[in-house]
Design a protein around this motif. Structure first.
Motif, mmCIF file in Angstrom:
data_model
loop_
_atom_site.group_PDB
_atom_site.id
_atom_site.type_symbol
_atom_site.label_atom_id
_atom_site.label_comp_id
_atom_site.label_asym_id
_atom_site.label_seq_id
_atom_site.Cartn_x
_atom_site.Cartn_y
_atom_site.Cartn_z
ATOM 1 N N PHE A 253 0.855 -1.174 0.000
ATOM 2 C CA PHE A 253 0.000 0.000 0.000
ATOM 3 C C PHE A 253 0.896 1.231 0.000
ATOM 4 O O PHE A 253 2.042 1.193 0.465
ATOM 5 N N LEU A 254 0.372 2.325 -0.538
ATOM 6 C CA LEU A 254 1.100 3.590 -0.572
ATOM 7 C C LEU A 254 0.507 4.518 0.472
ATOM 8 O O LEU A 254 -0.706 4.765 0.476
ATOM 9 N N ASP A 255 1.344 5.020 1.348
ATOM 10 C CA ASP A 255 0.896 5.961 2.368
ATOM 11 C C ASP A 255 0.254 7.165 1.692
ATOM 12 O O ASP A 255 0.804 7.727 0.735
ATOM 13 N N PRO A 256 -0.932 7.582 2.142
ATOM 14 C CA PRO A 256 -1.608 8.721 1.504
ATOM 15 C C PRO A 256 -0.749 9.978 1.425
ATOM 16 O O PRO A 256 -0.903 10.779 0.500
ATOM 17 N N ALA A 257 0.183 10.151 2.365
ATOM 18 C CA ALA A 257 1.031 11.337 2.356
ATOM 19 C C ALA A 257 1.979 11.361 1.157
ATOM 20 O O ALA A 257 2.526 12.417 0.818
ATOM 21 N N LEU A 258 2.165 10.205 0.502
ATOM 22 C CA LEU A 258 3.103 10.117 -0.618
ATOM 23 C C LEU A 258 2.411 10.060 -1.973
ATOM 24 O O LEU A 258 3.079 10.020 -3.003
ATOM 25 N N VAL A 259 1.088 10.042 -1.980
ATOM 26 C CA VAL A 259 0.356 9.834 -3.230
ATOM 27 C C VAL A 259 0.606 10.967 -4.220
ATOM 28 O O VAL A 259 0.812 10.725 -5.418
ATOM 29 N N ASP A 260 0.593 12.207 -3.762
ATOM 30 C CA ASP A 260 0.750 13.334 -4.682
ATOM 31 C C ASP A 260 2.142 13.378 -5.297
ATOM 32 O O ASP A 260 2.300 13.740 -6.462
ATOM 33 N N THR A 261 3.159 13.015 -4.528
ATOM 34 C CA THR A 261 4.535 13.084 -5.028
ATOM 35 C C THR A 261 4.971 11.801 -5.732
ATOM 36 O O THR A 261 5.937 11.828 -6.493
ATOM 37 N N HIS A 262 4.280 10.694 -5.468
ATOM 38 C CA HIS A 262 4.644 9.409 -6.087
ATOM 39 C C HIS A 262 3.386 8.709 -6.626
ATOM 40 O O HIS A 262 3.069 7.580 -6.223
#
Length: 516
Positions: free
Chosen positions: A300-309
């Motif tokens: 899973f991708l941490d929501p805090a990283l979604v915009d940058t990754h």
């Protein structure tokens, strides 16, 4: 947030929420945890009185009724193995699953039961009304005992049953509830089929957190919008085609702001879709995820990283080990593509009565694995960056992923040639903006019978398996071994798609020039 518990339990112990708190919210009202626990016990008691042996398989072919929600727990409490069947499937697929699993009992609805032929259920007791027996207590025993068989399509042939233990299901629920940070105040809107691992986990992870699940069968995106308003949903799990539909629907501002959590699997989100979801659901955290039924969930991708990754599938989930393995069997270096391999206690027990395919997919973990034991070799290519984030590169097998469904080309091809309209057929997935992939079938046969073929397939295949286009040819290419050359056919279809897209772009440019 539910605490991590590495000790697996029997999955029917999962209804541990506050007895007076809601466990299920549906049109019939609220079913509390205490009431749900009692109903599971009585449903298990009824199953135990059906002259079944321990370890027998019991199937459900139901929409999202309360029985469909509770049977996964009741079956295992009675010492049985649950086989959920996708309600979208039709007679041929259901008959295969019943026969392959050796199911002794089927719980379904009268209209569905009437579509089955006598031979399909010759060894199956069909019930359209569940009973209530003496209440059974929670089960005890080996957490590694088989609890469920979930059928998923293979790259060739008919669906295969993935064997899941109590430990697989319990630790999967515990993991998801933890990294999604679910709390008892949450209401999870369950829109995905319970026959999918992703859909079934909507139930288990919600209950592991002591929260409420609101099961929903929907026909239109508007049904989902209304349900979010009606039940006060905070969490919604979906696949990319569903997000496309929901973004096109009209959302009252208050309903859109209710959602605090969106989870995605079954296909990658595009950067454009991420931006659109952010704008439409401003209060919601977005959790992109990657998984496969054989290992439940991988990353899973941490929501805090979604915009940058936005292109990343993140890091391994709790209780999982995810590795990128190079062609020589060593750990792939950062930026080097390799096969995604999943190890640890979420790995399933193999395919039901299919040792050959089990041996192909379930193999010893790489020497550098911290868990060791058996691992799932996914056949998918991925790579890891310098920060430890994973990126999906491509799928090596021939699976078609359309509208969130994994579809076997072989199953489509078998259905196409079954009526005699075509002598040979090859099914291929082509990129589609709404579906992810659409099904194109290249076939040799009588083109004049295409109408008959389409009508028959509409009767025999579920909607998500219907081809969007047929390409009739006088001959199909073969390779040196005499087999149909799928790679050549796939390339020709893709080239056609590129040519058509370029032609459309040229027309758009010409239209733009003429307007200057």
């Amino acid at each position: 947030m539910v605490p991590l518990d590495p000790t697996p339990r029997q999955i029917d112990h999962i209804l541990m929420g506050d007895g007076s708190a809601p466990a299920i919210v549906d049109r019939a009202g609220v079913l509390t945890y205490a009431q749900a626990e009692e109903q599971v016990g009585r449903l298990a008691g009824w199953l135990a009185a059906q002259n079944l042996a321990k370890g027998d398989r019991v199937a459900t072919w139901l929409p999202k009724t309360r029985e469909a929600c509770l049977m996964p727990l009741a079956a295992v409490r009675a010492g049985l193995i649950h086989v959920p069947i996708n309600p979208l499937l039709k007679r041929a697929q259901v008959a295969h699953i019943l026969a392959d699993s050796g199911a002794r009992l089927l719980l379904t609805q009268p209209a569905r039961a009437s579509t089955l032929e006598a031979a399909d259920v010759a060894a199956v007791a069909v019930h359209t009304v569940p009973g209530a027996g003496d209440e059974l207590p929670p089960s005890a025993g080996n957490p590694r005992a088989l609890a469920a068989i979930l059928y998923t399509s293979g790259s060739t042939g008919r669906p295969k049953g993935v064997m899941l233990s109590h430990a697989n299901l319990w630790l999967g629920a515990n993991s998801v509830a933890h990294y999604l940070r679910l709390v008892p105040e949450d209401v999870v809107l369950g829109v995905l089929p319970f026959s999918f691992d992703y859909g079934q986990n909507q139930l288990f992870s919600t209950w592991a957190a002591g929260a409420a699940v609101a099961p929903l069968d929907y026909l239109t995106p508007r049904d989902v919008v209304k349900a979010v308003e009606r039940v006060g949903a905070t969490t919604l799990a979906g696949v990319p085609p569903l997000w496309v539909q929901l973004l096109e629907a009209e959302w009252p501002a208050a309903a859109a702001k209710r959602l605090r959590r969106l989870t995605n699997s079954g296909g990658a989100l595009t950067a454009r879709m991420v931006r659109a979801l952010r704008q439409r659901f401003p209060e919601a955290e977005l959790f992109p995820m990657y998984g496969l039924t054989e290992a439940f969930r991988s990353t899973f991708l941490d929501p805090a990283l979604v915009d940058t990754h936005p292109e990343s599938i993140g890091r391994e989930i709790p209780h999982a080990e995810v590795m990128i393995v190079g062609a020589d069997g060593s750990r792939a270096a950062a930026g080097e593509p390799g096969e995604l391999v999943h190890a640890g206690p979420l790995v399933a027990q193999g395919y039901w009565q299919d040792p050959e395919r089990t041996a192909q997919r379930f193999r010893p973990a790489p020497a550098f694995s911290r868990y060791g034991g058996t691992a799932v070799w996914s056949g998918d290519t991925a790579m890891m960056d310098d920060d430890g984030l994973l990126r999906f590169v491509g799928r090596d097998d021939e699976m078609i992923k359309s509208a969130g469904n994994r579809i076997s080309p072989g199953e489509v091809e078998e259905a196409v040639v079954a009526g005699g309209e075509a002598a040979e057929a090859v099914a291929i997935g082509v990129p589609d903006a709404r579906l992810g992939q659409a099904i194109v079938v290249i076939l040799r046969g009588d083109h004049a019978r295409e109408t008959d073929l389409r009508e028959r397939l509409r009767r025999e295949l579920p909607n998500f398996m219907q081809p969007v286009r047929f390409e009739w040819r006088s001959e199909l290419p073969r390779n040196a071994n005499g087999k149909l050359d799928r790679a050549m056919l796939r390339a020709s279809v893709q080239d056609q798609g590129v040519a058509q897209a370029n032609a459309g772009s040229d027309r758009d440019n010409a239209a733009g020039d003429s307007g200057k």
